[in-house]
Design an enzyme around this catalytic site. Structure first.
Site, PDB file in Angstrom:
ATOM      1  N   GLU A 111      -0.794  81.378  55.082  1.00 12.27           N
ATOM      2  CA  GLU A 111      -1.882  80.510  54.589  1.00 12.27           C
ATOM      3  C   GLU A 111      -1.363  79.509  53.550  1.00 12.27           C
ATOM      4  O   GLU A 111      -1.760  78.338  53.552  1.00 12.27           O
ATOM      5  CB  GLU A 111      -3.000  81.361  53.986  1.00 12.27           C
ATOM      6  CG  GLU A 111      -3.781  82.138  55.039  1.00 12.27           C
ATOM      7  CD  GLU A 111      -4.800  83.076  54.413  1.00 12.27           C
ATOM      8  OE1 GLU A 111      -4.394  83.935  53.602  1.00 12.27           O
ATOM      9  OE2 GLU A 111      -5.993  82.958  54.716  1.00 12.27           O
ATOM     10  N   GLU A 131      -3.462  90.514  59.075  1.00 16.81           N
ATOM     11  CA  GLU A 131      -4.501  91.221  58.310  1.00 16.81           C
ATOM     12  C   GLU A 131      -5.240  92.249  59.150  1.00 16.81           C
ATOM     13  O   GLU A 131      -5.665  93.291  58.655  1.00 16.81           O
ATOM     14  CB  GLU A 131      -5.500  90.212  57.723  1.00 16.81           C
ATOM     15  CG  GLU A 131      -4.979  89.421  56.539  1.00 16.81           C
ATOM     16  CD  GLU A 131      -4.239  88.143  56.943  1.00 16.81           C
ATOM     17  OE1 GLU A 131      -3.881  87.991  58.128  1.00 16.81           O
ATOM     18  OE2 GLU A 131      -3.999  87.304  56.050  1.00 16.81           O
TER      19      GLU A 131
HETATM   20  N1  COA Z   1       2.406  93.885  49.683  1.00 19.13           N
HETATM   21  C1  COA Z   1       3.049  94.755  48.897  1.00 19.13           C
HETATM   22  N2  COA Z   1       4.287  95.207  49.173  1.00 19.13           N
HETATM   23  C2  COA Z   1       4.884  94.751  50.278  1.00 19.13           C
HETATM   24  C3  COA Z   1       4.256  93.846  51.144  1.00 19.13           C
HETATM   25  C4  COA Z   1       2.965  93.395  50.804  1.00 19.13           C
HETATM   26  N3  COA Z   1       2.308  92.488  51.540  1.00 19.13           N
HETATM   27  N4  COA Z   1       5.091  93.569  52.174  1.00 19.13           N
HETATM   28  C5  COA Z   1       6.204  94.288  51.947  1.00 19.13           C
HETATM   29  N5  COA Z   1       6.073  95.022  50.820  1.00 19.13           N
HETATM   30  C6  COA Z   1       7.018  95.940  50.223  1.00 19.13           C
HETATM   31  C7  COA Z   1       7.126  97.225  51.026  1.00 19.13           C
HETATM   32  O1  COA Z   1       6.089  98.125  50.636  1.00 19.13           O
HETATM   33  C8  COA Z   1       8.486  97.694  50.632  1.00 19.13           C
HETATM   34  O2  COA Z   1       8.421  98.277  49.333  1.00 19.13           O
HETATM   35  P1  COA Z   1       9.232  99.630  48.983  1.00 19.13           P
HETATM   36  O3  COA Z   1      10.673  99.207  49.085  1.00 19.13           O
HETATM   37  O4  COA Z   1       8.779  99.945  47.610  1.00 19.13           O
HETATM   38  O5  COA Z   1       8.851 100.619  50.029  1.00 19.13           O
HETATM   39  C9  COA Z   1       9.294  96.410  50.518  1.00 19.13           C
HETATM   40  O6  COA Z   1       8.337  95.373  50.312  1.00 19.13           O
HETATM   41  C10 COA Z   1      10.085  96.092  51.761  1.00 19.13           C
HETATM   42  O7  COA Z   1       9.184  96.080  52.876  1.00 19.13           O
HETATM   43  P2  COA Z   1       9.539  96.738  54.283  1.00 19.13           P
HETATM   44  O8  COA Z   1       8.258  96.889  55.055  1.00 19.13           O
HETATM   45  O9  COA Z   1      10.354  97.985  54.075  1.00 19.13           O
HETATM   46  O10 COA Z   1      10.472  95.602  54.927  1.00 19.13           O
HETATM   47  P3  COA Z   1      10.735  95.306  56.470  1.00 19.13           P
HETATM   48  O11 COA Z   1      11.854  94.327  56.476  1.00 19.13           O
HETATM   49  O12 COA Z   1      10.886  96.552  57.234  1.00 19.13           O
HETATM   50  O13 COA Z   1       9.403  94.605  57.021  1.00 19.13           O
HETATM   51  C11 COA Z   1       7.564  93.040  56.906  1.00 19.13           C
HETATM   52  C12 COA Z   1       9.029  93.306  56.558  1.00 19.13           C
HETATM   53  C13 COA Z   1       7.196  91.723  56.191  1.00 19.13           C
HETATM   54  C14 COA Z   1       7.391  92.858  58.427  1.00 19.13           C
HETATM   55  C15 COA Z   1       6.667  94.192  56.430  1.00 19.13           C
HETATM   56  O14 COA Z   1       6.989  94.463  55.076  1.00 19.13           O
HETATM   57  C16 COA Z   1       5.196  93.919  56.502  1.00 19.13           C
HETATM   58  O15 COA Z   1       4.617  94.003  57.567  1.00 19.13           O
HETATM   59  N6  COA Z   1       4.543  93.630  55.340  1.00 19.13           N
HETATM   60  C17 COA Z   1       3.112  93.473  55.256  1.00 19.13           C
HETATM   61  C18 COA Z   1       2.671  92.140  55.848  1.00 19.13           C
HETATM   62  C19 COA Z   1       1.155  92.007  55.775  1.00 19.13           C
HETATM   63  O16 COA Z   1       0.425  92.788  56.338  1.00 19.13           O
HETATM   64  N7  COA Z   1       0.695  90.955  55.071  1.00 19.13           N
HETATM   65  C20 COA Z   1      -0.723  90.681  54.935  1.00 19.13           C
HETATM   66  C21 COA Z   1      -1.255  91.293  53.707  1.00 19.13           C
HETATM   67  S1  COA Z   1      -3.004  91.004  53.532  1.00 19.13           S
END
Ligand code: COA
Length: 257
Positions: A111, A131
């Site tokens: 966004e 989301e």
């Molecule tokens: N909010 C808070 N923390 C987040 C985050 C978010 N949106 N996205 C990633 N993190 C944190 C993870 O909890 C993790 O923390 P930790 O090391 O304390 O466990 C760290 O960042 C690394 O994330 P991880 O998921 O292990 O990395 P990845 O490379 O395997 O995956 C993504 C990357 C971006 C695909 C995945 O993190 C993800 O799907 N994030 C959420 C995206 C999302 O739903 N956004 C919309 C929010 S409304």
């Protein structure tokens, strides 16, 4: 001003803002978004700055809202804190903003990129509105801006599945202006920013306003806005300079007046 979650630096006429919360993948906490709005507003008011470049890290632009911060919040907590107030302020920046996106631009990250004026992406960029995986929907323009950009059917699929677009797919759909190798991303963004920075600032400002109007108004109203802006610019010193320089076969010297 010094910041905790972002970096802000000047490079000539360019203000570069970098999202910088790598352990949390630049998740958009209140603190980060507040600093982002403050830095962008400060560049917007800085007479030395003509264009803003917004970027993140190589692996991630921003992974969306900070889920840890939101997990136990009630609707009233969020409403009172004004979850989207600072994001709304980013949409009001009057200077051109170029997003330079590498890695994930998900949820609020997508966004924020979409609220910029031009999007350059590295080959590793991924765009999505995941989301729905969390039981919510975008709250800062995702359903509207994505639909107006890529059309109903692709937006619907992305919104309902939470799937991601690659940089090339996003480029094909018109969500990304250009895809470049990751190591060239920032330089390409700055080159584009320098090109825009060399133009007449008032014309750039009114051109941005007029293009944004197109998304929000019926054609007649948009045309009227464009016409008034056109006449207004005829009163600027820079347009005299621009036209004289053309006729005298020299480079114009624009002063933003
Ligand atoms: N909010 C808070 N923390 C987040 C985050 C978010 N949106 N996205 C990633 N993190 C944190 C993870 O909890 C993790 O923390 P930790 O090391 O304390 O466990 C760290 O960042 C690394 O994330 P991880 O998921 O292990 O990395 P990845 O490379 O395997 O995956 C993504 C990357 C971006 C695909 C995945 O993190 C993800 O799907 N994030 C959420 C995206 C999302 O739903 N956004 C919309 C929010 S409304």
């Amino acid at each position: 001003m010094s910041y905790e979650f972002i970096l802000a630096e000047k490079d000539g006429p360019i203000g570069v803002v970098t999202l910088n919360r790598p352990p949390q993948l630049n998740a958009l906490s209140y603190g980060l978004v507040k600093e982002l709005a403050q830095a962008m507003e400060s560049f917007d008011q800085d007479p030395e700055i003509r264009v803003i470049v917004l970027t993140g890290g190589e692996k991630v632009f921003a992974a969306g809202a900070d889920i840890k911060e939101m997990v136990d919040a009630t609707p009233f907590d969020e409403r009172v804190r004004g979850r989207f107030d600072f994001r709304d302020r980013i949409n009001k920046i009057s200077k051109p903003v170029i997003a330079a996106v590498s890695g994930y631009a998900l949820g609020g990250g997508c966004e924020i990129a979409m609220s910029c004026d031009i999007i350059l992406a590295s080959e590793t960029a991924r765009f999505g509105q995941p989301e729905v995986n969390l039981g919510i929907i975008p709250g800062s323009g995702g359903t509207q801006r994505l639909t107006r950009t890529v059309g109903k059917y692709r937006a619907m699929e992305l919104m309902l599945t939470g799937d991601q677009l690659t940089a090339r797919e996003a480029e094909r759909l018109g969500l990304v202006n250009k895809v470049v190798p990751v190591e060239l991303l920032l330089e390409e963004a700055k080159n584009l920013a320098r090109k825009i920075a060399a133009k007449a600032p008032l014309a750039v400002k009114l051109a941005k306003e007029a293009v944004l109007k197109a998304a929000n108004t019926p054609l007649d109203e948009g045309l009227e806005f464009e016409r008034k802006s056109f006449y207004l610019l005829l009163a600027s010193e820079d347009r005299k300079e621009g036209m004289r320089a053309f006729l005298e076969k020299r480079k114009p010297e624009f002063r933003g007046k």
